[in-house]
Design a protein around this motif. Structure first.
Motif, PDB file in Angstrom:
ATOM      1  N   ASN A   1       0.476  -0.815   0.170  1.00  0.00           N
ATOM      2  CA  ASN A   1      -0.148  -0.472   0.022  1.00  0.00           C
ATOM      3  C   ASN A   1       1.309   1.393   0.091  1.00  0.00           C
ATOM      4  O   ASN A   1       2.182   1.143   0.181  1.00  0.00           O
ATOM      5  N   ILE A   2       0.459   2.429  -0.622  1.00  0.00           N
ATOM      6  CA  ILE A   2       0.648   3.634  -0.531  1.00  0.00           C
ATOM      7  C   ILE A   2      -0.080   4.413   0.156  1.00  0.00           C
ATOM      8  O   ILE A   2      -1.166   4.924   0.116  1.00  0.00           O
ATOM      9  N   ALA A   3       0.260   4.994   1.148  1.00  0.00           N
ATOM     10  CA  ALA A   3       0.316   5.528   1.916  1.00  0.00           C
ATOM     11  C   ALA A   3      -0.265   7.222   1.102  1.00  0.00           C
ATOM     12  O   ALA A   3      -0.119   7.885   0.452  1.00  0.00           O
ATOM     13  N   LEU A   4      -1.088   8.294   1.640  1.00  0.00           N
ATOM     14  CA  LEU A   4      -1.785   9.306   0.797  1.00  0.00           C
ATOM     15  C   LEU A   4      -1.769  10.268   2.100  1.00  0.00           C
ATOM     16  O   LEU A   4      -1.126  11.613   2.061  1.00  0.00           O
ATOM     17  N   ILE A   5      -2.172  10.214   3.363  1.00  0.00           N
ATOM     18  CA  ILE A   5      -1.620  10.519   4.988  1.00  0.00           C
ATOM     19  C   ILE A   5      -0.878   9.661   4.990  1.00  0.00           C
ATOM     20  O   ILE A   5      -1.061   8.434   5.325  1.00  0.00           O
ATOM     21  N   LYS A   6       0.257  10.700   5.608  1.00  0.00           N
ATOM     22  CA  LYS A   6       1.526   9.774   5.313  1.00  0.00           C
ATOM     23  C   LYS A   6       1.913   9.223   6.599  1.00  0.00           C
ATOM     24  O   LYS A   6       1.298  10.464   8.029  1.00  0.00           O
TER      25      LYS A   6
ATOM     26  N   GLY B   1      -8.064  -4.539   0.958  1.00  0.00           N
ATOM     27  CA  GLY B   1      -8.040  -3.621  -0.332  1.00  0.00           C
ATOM     28  C   GLY B   1      -8.634  -2.338   0.110  1.00  0.00           C
ATOM     29  O   GLY B   1      -9.207  -2.245   0.634  1.00  0.00           O
ATOM     30  N   GLY B   2      -8.434  -1.376  -0.246  1.00  0.00           N
ATOM     31  CA  GLY B   2      -8.823   0.144  -1.437  1.00  0.00           C
ATOM     32  C   GLY B   2      -8.099   0.666  -0.146  1.00  0.00           C
ATOM     33  O   GLY B   2      -7.073   1.154  -0.392  1.00  0.00           O
ATOM     34  N   PHE B   3      -9.105   1.842   0.062  1.00  0.00           N
ATOM     35  CA  PHE B   3      -8.724   3.091   0.901  1.00  0.00           C
ATOM     36  C   PHE B   3      -8.364   2.535   2.282  1.00  0.00           C
ATOM     37  O   PHE B   3      -9.836   1.843   2.490  1.00  0.00           O
ATOM     38  N   VAL B   4      -7.385   2.355   3.052  1.00  0.00           N
ATOM     39  CA  VAL B   4      -7.737   2.082   4.276  1.00  0.00           C
ATOM     40  C   VAL B   4      -7.071   2.819   5.775  1.00  0.00           C
ATOM     41  O   VAL B   4      -6.362   3.486   5.065  1.00  0.00           O
ATOM     42  N   GLU B   5      -7.325   2.978   6.641  1.00  0.00           N
ATOM     43  CA  GLU B   5      -7.092   4.009   8.207  1.00  0.00           C
ATOM     44  C   GLU B   5      -6.561   2.930   8.970  1.00  0.00           C
ATOM     45  O   GLU B   5      -7.042   2.524   9.538  1.00  0.00           O
TER      46      GLU B   5
ATOM     47  N   ASP C   1     -12.760   2.612   1.847  1.00  0.00           N
ATOM     48  CA  ASP C   1     -13.400   2.535   0.957  1.00  0.00           C
ATOM     49  C   ASP C   1     -12.852   1.491  -0.214  1.00  0.00           C
ATOM     50  O   ASP C   1     -12.129   1.389   0.389  1.00  0.00           O
ATOM     51  N   ASP C   2     -13.797   0.723  -0.666  1.00  0.00           N
ATOM     52  CA  ASP C   2     -13.336  -0.042  -1.478  1.00  0.00           C
ATOM     53  C   ASP C   2     -12.413   0.495  -3.440  1.00  0.00           C
ATOM     54  O   ASP C   2     -11.899  -0.800  -3.431  1.00  0.00           O
ATOM     55  N   ALA C   3     -12.572   1.805  -3.370  1.00  0.00           N
ATOM     56  CA  ALA C   3     -11.656   2.355  -4.526  1.00  0.00           C
ATOM     57  C   ALA C   3     -12.652   1.498  -5.617  1.00  0.00           C
ATOM     58  O   ALA C   3     -10.999   1.179  -6.682  1.00  0.00           O
ATOM     59  N   SER C   4     -13.697   1.174  -5.759  1.00  0.00           N
ATOM     60  CA  SER C   4     -14.244   0.532  -6.906  1.00  0.00           C
ATOM     61  C   SER C   4     -14.208   1.667  -7.973  1.00  0.00           C
ATOM     62  O   SER C   4     -14.800   1.217  -8.975  1.00  0.00           O
ATOM     63  N   TRP C   5     -14.512   3.003  -7.906  1.00  0.00           N
ATOM     64  CA  TRP C   5     -14.449   3.778  -8.854  1.00  0.00           C
ATOM     65  C   TRP C   5     -13.674   4.059  -9.539  1.00  0.00           C
ATOM     66  O   TRP C   5     -12.322   3.643  -9.552  1.00  0.00           O
ATOM     67  N   ASP C   6     -13.851   5.158 -10.213  1.00  0.00           N
ATOM     68  CA  ASP C   6     -12.225   5.109 -11.630  1.00  0.00           C
ATOM     69  C   ASP C   6     -11.345   6.089 -10.730  1.00  0.00           C
ATOM     70  O   ASP C   6     -11.011   7.083 -10.954  1.00  0.00           O
TER      71      ASP C   6
END
Length: 267
Positions: free
Chosen positions: A11-16, A147-151, A167-172
């Motif tokens: 996974n790659i952190a968006l909020i680090k 999977g998806g967005f994880v906190e 969120d499962d990140a099933s969008w675009d």
């Protein structure tokens, strides 16, 4: 003899996540949020047997040194102690991620190992509970169980510092990775974090703003606002690197091509 095999994705952190409040339990200074990737992963196979005379750790088909194996043994002990067993374990792990190059190979590695031991020992913990164990191998591994967005909620103790799906990140939405250098980092994340926490005057501001960024990005994800997600992600990353530049001695993970890539994306 029991066996189990598990694949976990990096996974790659968006909020680090950058910095520990507790070095032993791997409790973070701030909560974080990541996106799990389908293209980068680790496959791990474990075998537990009373016929083994020691733990063995193979990484990419190479038997690892006693020092590296000792680190893995300490992690295995978390599961052995919980399950009430003392048998030795053979671990075979294959990384489909450049190791220690900044692409969170340790996250997928320890998530896969945690998952395999969870099955092999018969503990069968739920994923949120298992994430508190994966965290003890690598903080970011906490998030790679989903999977998806994880906190990763920083929590207040070893029991509640855990990952939860957002969120499962099933969008675009997806992630493009430009590998400007696949070699191992000269300064490990573990060392870099400690140095930044202890010496950077910018670090307290980074921690305070990370909490604000987390709330903002969760709202943006809920609204599926790609632009806002991107802006918050970039701001979080730059602030983290800024805190490292303020460390004594300054830590610079950027390569010359990193700067070129940033300018190309902005253009």
């Amino acid at each position: 003899m029991t066996k189990a095999a598990v694949r976990a994705h990096t996974n790659i952190a968006l909020i680090k996540y950058w910095g520990k409040a507790d070095e032993t339990l791997f409790l973070p200074m701030n909560s974080s949020l990541s996106l799990t990737l389908d293209g980068l992963y680790t496959d791990t196979f474990v075998e537990i047997s009373d016929t083994f005379t020691e733990d063995q750790f193979y990484l990419n088909d190479v038997l690892q040194s006693p020092e590296e194996t000792a680190k893995i043994s300490r992690f295995l002990d978390l599961f052995r102690n919980k399950a009430g067993i003392t048998d030795f374990v053979q671990v075979k792990s294959v990384n489909h991620v450049p190791t220690a190059a900044g692409l969170a190979s340790s996250a997928s590695a320890f998530a896969a190992l945690a998952g395999a031991m969870n099955h092999a020992t018969g503990l069968n913990m739920d994923l949120e509970t298992l994430s508190t164990y994966a965290r003890r191998g690598s903080g970011s591994a906490t998030r790679s169980l989903f999977g998806g967005f994880v906190e990763w909620q920083k929590g207040t103790s070893s029991e509640d510092s855990m990952a939860v799906p957002v969120d499962d990140a099933s969008w675009d939405i997806g992630m493009v990775i430009i590998a400007v250098n696949k070699s191992a980092k000269k300064i490990s994340s573990r060392v870099g974090m400690k140095q930044t926490v202890e010496t950077s005057p910018f670090y307290p501001a980074w921690v305070a703003s990370a909490e604000e960024d987390l709330l903002a990005i969760k709202d943006a994800i809920k609204a599926r606002d790609f632009e806002k997600v991107g802006q918050i992600t970039e701001h979080s990353a730059m602030k983290m690197h800024g805190s490292m530049l303020g460390a004594e001695t300054p830590i610079i993970y950027f390569e010359p091509d990193s700067i070129k890539a940033i300018h190309a994306v902005r253009a």
